[in-house]
Scaffold this active site. Sequence first.
Site, PDB file in Angstrom:
ATOM      1  N   ASP A   1       0.778  -0.924   0.041  1.00  0.00           N
ATOM      2  CA  ASP A   1      -0.093   0.001   0.006  1.00  0.00           C
ATOM      3  C   ASP A   1       1.012   1.184  -0.073  1.00  0.00           C
ATOM      4  O   ASP A   1       2.208   1.296   0.380  1.00  0.00           O
ATOM      5  CB  ASP A   1      -0.851   0.012   1.213  1.00  0.00           C
ATOM      6  CG  ASP A   1      -2.232   0.896   0.948  1.00  0.00           C
ATOM      7  OD1 ASP A   1      -2.176   1.707   0.228  1.00  0.00           O
ATOM      8  OD2 ASP A   1      -3.088   0.680   1.545  1.00  0.00           O
ATOM      9  N   TRP A   2       0.391   2.295  -0.330  1.00  0.00           N
ATOM     10  CA  TRP A   2       1.117   3.611  -0.448  1.00  0.00           C
ATOM     11  C   TRP A   2       1.794   4.047   0.719  1.00  0.00           C
ATOM     12  O   TRP A   2       0.969   4.357   1.687  1.00  0.00           O
ATOM     13  CB  TRP A   2       0.365   4.656  -1.076  1.00  0.00           C
ATOM     14  CG  TRP A   2       0.315   4.753  -2.724  1.00  0.00           C
ATOM     15  CD1 TRP A   2       0.771   6.020  -3.357  1.00  0.00           C
ATOM     16  CD2 TRP A   2      -0.149   3.635  -3.583  1.00  0.00           C
ATOM     17  NE1 TRP A   2       0.607   5.315  -4.834  1.00  0.00           N
ATOM     18  CE2 TRP A   2       0.481   4.094  -4.954  1.00  0.00           C
ATOM     19  CE3 TRP A   2      -0.212   2.382  -3.526  1.00  0.00           C
ATOM     20  CZ2 TRP A   2       0.234   3.308  -5.986  1.00  0.00           C
ATOM     21  CZ3 TRP A   2      -0.366   1.582  -4.569  1.00  0.00           C
ATOM     22  CH2 TRP A   2      -0.081   1.760  -5.867  1.00  0.00           C
TER      23      TRP A   2
END
Length: 886
Positions: A305-306
Amino acid sequence: MAGGSHPFVLFILGLLLVHCAARGNDGGASPTLHRHLTEQEKSNKVKREGLPSNYSTPDYYPTPHGGWVSSWTEAYAKAQLVVSNMTLAEKVNITSGTGYFMGPCVGQTGSALRFGIPRLCLQDSPLGIRDTENNTAFPAGVTTGATWDKELIYARGVAIGEEARGKGVNVQMGPVVGPIGRKPKSGRIWEGFGADPSLQGLAAVQTIQGMQSVGVIATLKHFILNEQEMYRMTDPVQVGYSSDIDDRTMHEIYLWPFAEGVRAGVGSVMAAYNHVNGSLCTQNSEILNGILKDELGFQGFVMSDWYAQDSGVPSALAGLDMAMPGDGAVPLIGVSWWNYELSTAVLNGTVPLERLNDMVTRVVAAWYQMGQDDDYPLPNFSSNTEDAVGPLYPGALFSPTGVVNQFVNVQGNHSIVARAVARDAITLLKNVNETLPLSSSANLSVFGTDAGPNSKGLNSCTDMGCDNGILTMGWGSGTSRLPYVITPEEAIQNVSANTQFYITDTFPSVTPNADEIAIVFINSDSGENYITVDGNPGDRLEAKLAAWHSGDELVVNAAAAFSTVIVVVHTVGPIIMEDWIDLPSVKGVLVAHLPGQEAGNSLVDVLFGDYSPSGHLPYTIPHNESEYPASVDLIDQVLGQIQDQYLERLYIDYRHFLQANITPRFPFGYGLSYTTFNFSDATIISGTTLTQYPPARASKGPTPTYATTIPPASEVAWPTDISSIWRYLYPYLDDPEAATSTAPYPYPTGYSTTPHAAPRAGGSQGGNPALWDTVFTISVKVTNTGTRPGRAVAQLYVELPADALGVDLPPRQLRQFEKTSILSPGDSETLTLPLTRKDLSVWDVVMQDWLAPVDGEGVKFWIGQSVATEDLQIVCTVGQGCESTS
Ligand SMILES: *[C@@H]1O[C@H](CO)[C@@H](O)[C@H](O)[C@H]1NC(C)=O
Ligand SMILES: *[C@@H]1O[C@H](CO)[C@@H](O)[C@H](O)[C@H]1NC(C)=O
Ligand SMILES: *[C@@H]1O[C@H](CO)[C@@H](O)[C@H](O)[C@H]1NC(C)=O
Ligand SMILES: *[C@@H]1O[C@H](CO)[C@@H](O)[C@H](O)[C@H]1NC(C)=O
Ligand SMILES: *[C@@H]1O[C@H](CO)[C@@H](O)[C@H](O)[C@H]1NC(C)=O
Ligand SMILES: *[C@@H]1O[C@H](CO)[C@@H](O)[C@H](O)[C@H]1NC(C)=O
Ligand SMILES: *[C@@H]1O[C@H](CO)[C@@H](O)[C@H](O)[C@H]1NC(C)=O
Ligand SMILES: *[C@@H]1O[C@H](CO)[C@@H](O)[C@H](O)[C@H]1NC(C)=O
Ligand SMILES: *[C@@H]1O[C@H](CO)[C@@H](O)[C@H](O)[C@H]1NC(C)=O
């Protein structure tokens, strides 16, 4: 993921300042040196810190190679040819994002153009293409789940896939099956399909198959136990929470829908922000290497995920395959955990070349598996700007400019499926004396800002970060811009000439005629943590489960003035209705969930009787919050790492209400119609004979092999013909020779290069294929016994013999569902509901396998229109057949 907006950039820049201040002493040190220190600390210190002593954090190394499942053989063979010819720089390119705002999409990798592999474009969201225009804003996941309609869920998946492809998105980031909805106030529960593993799993399968049928790589997320928004991230200012869970609950609830999605062939999985049992998801070898890649046999690639990545070497060893968006802990300063660092880590022998080869092969194989080598479009939109021309790399500050938006219209006829999903999700909870449907000539008064437009403009709130006007979706990265919205106000106006509109949240002074009907619109919003709306930091911390904007008061006031009130609720999840639900003038209640752009049209379809409502609740609605277990409340703790223990174990949502013997306000699966249905003539047919454990799995097929010699350092030297972009992330090193080393590296505890024995519960994508053998098939005849056309949902709940299995069990668990077509009065349709071995099994923590009651002895099946006893119409007992209960 997060981002794409100016406020977020400011937030990041703010964070950068905090970061620099916090690391003042390191200011002069090179990022690389600094990283070495934290890497060592990471493998030994961050993990397991503060974990209650009765949770364990197993280590699982090395990463199992992809490629051994037959349905991927061809794609892996193609990938192998390519990867075997790649240089180190090309390989690293494929695994690493090039940095935030360094291209048109929310994330993109580097390229390997010699092999026709472009920079892969990764884009949100699960309900449409984020941050673009001429797209469709589909109904959210929770709305989709509420349709209980597999064909429609598939059609929505196809439509989302077509829009992604049309915009040149290689990897479209959905569907969501986690959060599952353990915590009713958790901010992103509306992105997935509802608070049950089978509902999530069956809906995810349809969505993935639909999306991937047009060549897009789907992303199943967020892996795993990302059940709260607050304190999710580990960054320079905080350590994200740890979800502490026992093995059985993990398998039977949270892993379940991921297993279904992997079985459906999903191309990518996103590792979540949080920790599990004290180890960060992006570097947790047990969940990535062990559970996902070995037990579930996942053949695609795992992305972070970012900004969920927090290390270079440990994350690579633990099974992460793609770093997104590529930056290190701090965005936009040109540092990375991978890219040039991964080049170094391979040259110095710390990350085995074999691991890098597997990462790259997984990504390239997924690309071939979906046919993206054959004429797949390049991105023709920009999620950074709505202008046609702009900087190609906005994150670089000084960037070349060019045409970034071609405004390709990808909507096709998708408004039809968007409207159908929104309509067939509408859930009728109350309808006294058939007040609904309304006549188009009725005298109506409509109340509430939720019936009208956003007063500041259609997409005026970045990532939908406000609750203004009709609530079409929650907020955050799981959104897309609305190309338009049909408000309820507009749609009702189109049908009814006798309606007064009071688009206000304060009840006006009105004196209704006796026959006048009030329709009151209320809503409840939530979203992702990087935006706080009205004191709600993603999670419904302030609002709790009450309607926003004093919605309850609005209903109560309307009910005092009018003798007939219809309440329409747009909501992200459970909402408390006790202030008004039993008021005598509240005659009708419709939950319209989060309908997307076709909000008004879909509502009017139902309100005025063109269609009967056929949605069913994908979660329980309680009387009040205290009916939930204490352990599913939000945890708001600033100091130290939050240890979020899953003490309620299997008993979330309806499983809890059944076990605690609490009758909720509205049970899971509930939903009325304008007509009535009778279920009859049920039969149960045996298929595969149930044995205690499934037959032994087959051994793994071969996986690609490559030369193991570390490539020459010159392969990651800066090319002479490149004009590099400031802060853009590359695989290249200034002094490649200096990276080579034979120094020992302090590997994480438990690190090993000897492959594990293949887990017995594995065997193919999703697990041992025998787990999906059909053991029983139940069919049931559904007859429309009322006076209007309508659709029914048959929900199949399983009651397993707890004693025989030697474990505690929820009395009933949803395992299958089907929906009829529109049945005219008197018509009937026979629905067929298959049940697999896994549907009848519990996770045996000792054997590490799925345990079933032999011959199905003692298993009961309940079929009905909700999980509540009074809505269950048929019970089937293995060996004894089926009978009606009412
Ligand atoms: C977490 O700890 C529990 C209790 O020791 C254990 O049963 C489970 O397997 C662990 N799960 C993971 C993913 O580490
Ligand atoms: C890879 O290289 C081999 C020879 O080294 C060649 O035969 C093959 O065609 C190449 N494959 C690709 C996809 O470039
Ligand atoms: C790596 O990717 C970048 C784009 O991010 C590209 O400019 C470069 O040429 C690629 N390197 C190689 C060796 O293909
Ligand atoms: C595409 O979007 C742009 C920008 O919102 C708008 O001006 C244009 O009318 C749209 N085109 C179509 C065909 O919908
Ligand atoms: C850990 O201990 C707590 C009590 O301190 C208990 O409630 C919980 O169930 C235990 N968890 C596991 C996985 O054993
Ligand atoms: C190899 O390089 C990586 C990335 O820079 C670094 O984290 C690791 O500590 C290095 N290994 C050794 C033995 O120096
Ligand atoms: C953009 O979309 C069009 C139409 O779908 C497609 O033909 C094209 O290849 C895409 N990419 C670019 C860079 O134009
Ligand atoms: C939408 O258009 C496609 C072809 O472009 C067609 O196959 C499909 O049936 C249409 N869908 C609807 C709901 O009309
Ligand atoms: C329903 O309608 C009947 C007949 O018109 C009436 O007697 C009864 O009071 C109504 N019930 C409610 C709850 O309004």
